[in-house]
Design a protein around this motif. Sequence first.
Motif, short mmCIF file in Angstrom:
data_model
loop_
_atom_site.label_atom_id
_atom_site.label_comp_id
_atom_site.label_asym_id
_atom_site.label_seq_id
_atom_site.Cartn_x
_atom_site.Cartn_y
_atom_site.Cartn_z
N TYR A 59 -0.19 7.89 -6.55
CA TYR A 59 0.27 6.96 -7.58
C TYR A 59 -0.68 5.76 -7.70
O TYR A 59 -1.08 5.38 -8.80
CB TYR A 59 1.69 6.49 -7.24
N ARG A 110 3.95 12.33 -9.26
CA ARG A 110 3.63 10.91 -9.02
C ARG A 110 2.39 10.49 -9.80
O ARG A 110 2.29 9.36 -10.27
CB ARG A 110 3.41 10.67 -7.52
N GLY A 114 1.97 7.66 -12.50
CA GLY A 114 0.88 6.68 -12.39
C GLY A 114 0.18 6.44 -13.72
O GLY A 114 -0.19 5.30 -14.03
#
Length: 467
Positions: A59, A110, A114
Motif C-alpha cells: 500500500y 491493497r 493504494g
Amino acid sequence: MEQLSEDSRASTKKILPIILATAIFMQMLDSTVLNTSLPTIARDLNESPLNMQNAIISYVLTLALFMPVSGFLADKFGTKKIFIFAQVLFIVGSLFCSLSHNLTELVIARMLQGVGGSLLTPVGKLALIKTFPKNELLKAMNFAIVPALIGPVLGPLVGGYMVDYLSWHWIFLINIPIGALGILLSLKYMPDFKSTIIDFDLKGFLIFAAASLLLSIALELFGNTVHISPVLLTLMLGFLMMYFYYRHAAKDNNPIFPLNLFQVRTFRVGIVGNLATRLGISSVPLLLPMMIQIAYGQSAVISGWIVAPMALTAMFAKSAVIRILDVFGYRRTLMVNTFMIGILICCMAIPTVSTSIYWYMPIIAALGFFNSIQFTSMNSISIADLRQYHTSSGNSLASVNQQLAIGFGVAFGLIVLKVFQGDVKLIHNEIHNAFRYTFLVIGGLTILSGFVFRRLHFKDGENMRSA
C-alpha cells in the motif's frame, strides 16, 4: 471550473471540506486499523505474521508511486472525475481485501487501494485550494485536516474491537459505506477544475516516482530488517534518483515539479519544516502503544484508550488554531508550538515502569491539541503564496513530502529504539528505559526542528488569515 450559481457555490463551500474530511478519515483509519489486526489476519490466511508486512508495504509503495501524478490527472480530466474515480478504486480495493483468501490476493487488493489513496487526498485538497479564496482557505483546511489527526489514534482502538467482537473482514468493509457517502456528496458538490496546460513530463515522473519508490522501500526495510547494507544502498539510490530529477528539472521546460517552486519562501519552509518536525512527531502514535503493551504488559485495547484523548483534544484545537494564527502569526505560532510538542514528547520519558500508565493521558491529551495546531499551520503556510499555475504541482509535491516525512519519522523512531534496546548496560536490561531514552531523543529533535520556522517572515501567511 464548471459555472456555478451563487447558491451552488455557497453549498459547495459548505460541503467540500466534509467531502475531503470523509476521504481522509477513510484513508487514515484504514491504514492504522490494519496494524492491530495483522496477527489475526495471518492466522486466518495461514501465513506467518512477519510475511503480513507485505500487506502494509504494498500500500505504501503504491502511494509513493502514483502520488506525483495526481496533479496532472486532476488538471487533465478534472478534479471531480478523478476524485470520484479514486473513491471508487478505494472502495473496490477494500471489498477485494475483505474477500481475500490468501496473502497474494490481499497484497493485490491493497495495491488497488493504494492507487485510489494516492489520488484521494491530493486531488481533494487541490479542489479545496481552488475553491476557497486565501483568507477562507485556512478555516476550510482546518476542518478537513481533523480526520488525519484522529484516524491514527482511533485506528488501533477500532481495529482491536472489530477483531475481538466481529472479524478482520470488517476492517475493510467499513470503508464501503463511508466511501459511498463520499461519492454521493462528490457527485453533487465536488467542483470540476481543469487546466489548459496538460503537457505531461513523463521522464520527470518516472525519475521522481523511482526516487519516491526507492526511499519508501528503504523506510520499510528500516523497520523490518537487521541487515543495514541493503537499506543504505536503497536509500542512496533513492537520493541519487532525486539528484537525477534535479538535473532533469533544471533543463526541462515543463517539469512535473518545477524547481522555481522552491523560490517561494513559504513553500520551501513549509516543506522542510514538515519533513523535520515529523521526524519526531510521527513515531509517537506507534511507540507509545507499543511501550504500553511491551513494557507495561497491557492489551492493545487498553493502549488504544490511553492514546484516545489525543483525538478529542485535536478536535478542540480546531476552533482555536485560527484565532491563535490571527493573534501571533505563522512564524511565532509554529516555532513556539514545535517547542511545546518537543517538550511534551520528552515528558513521556519521566514515568518509570512502576508509574501508573494513566500518567501518560494528560501528556497525550496536550500533545493532540498542539499537533492539531502544528499540522494545520504547516499545511496552510506551504500553499500560502503559490501562484495559480503552481497550485497543482505544489500541492502534489507537498503530499508526497508529507507521506515520506511520516515514513522517515516512524523509521527513525524504530531505529533509535533498537539502538537503545541493544545497549543492555545503558538501559539496565529494562525495555522501558529504551523507550524513555527514545522519547528524549525524538523530543529533542522536535525542539530543534522548530528553528526551521525562523526562516519565515513575521508577516508571512497574512493572506491566509481571517479577513
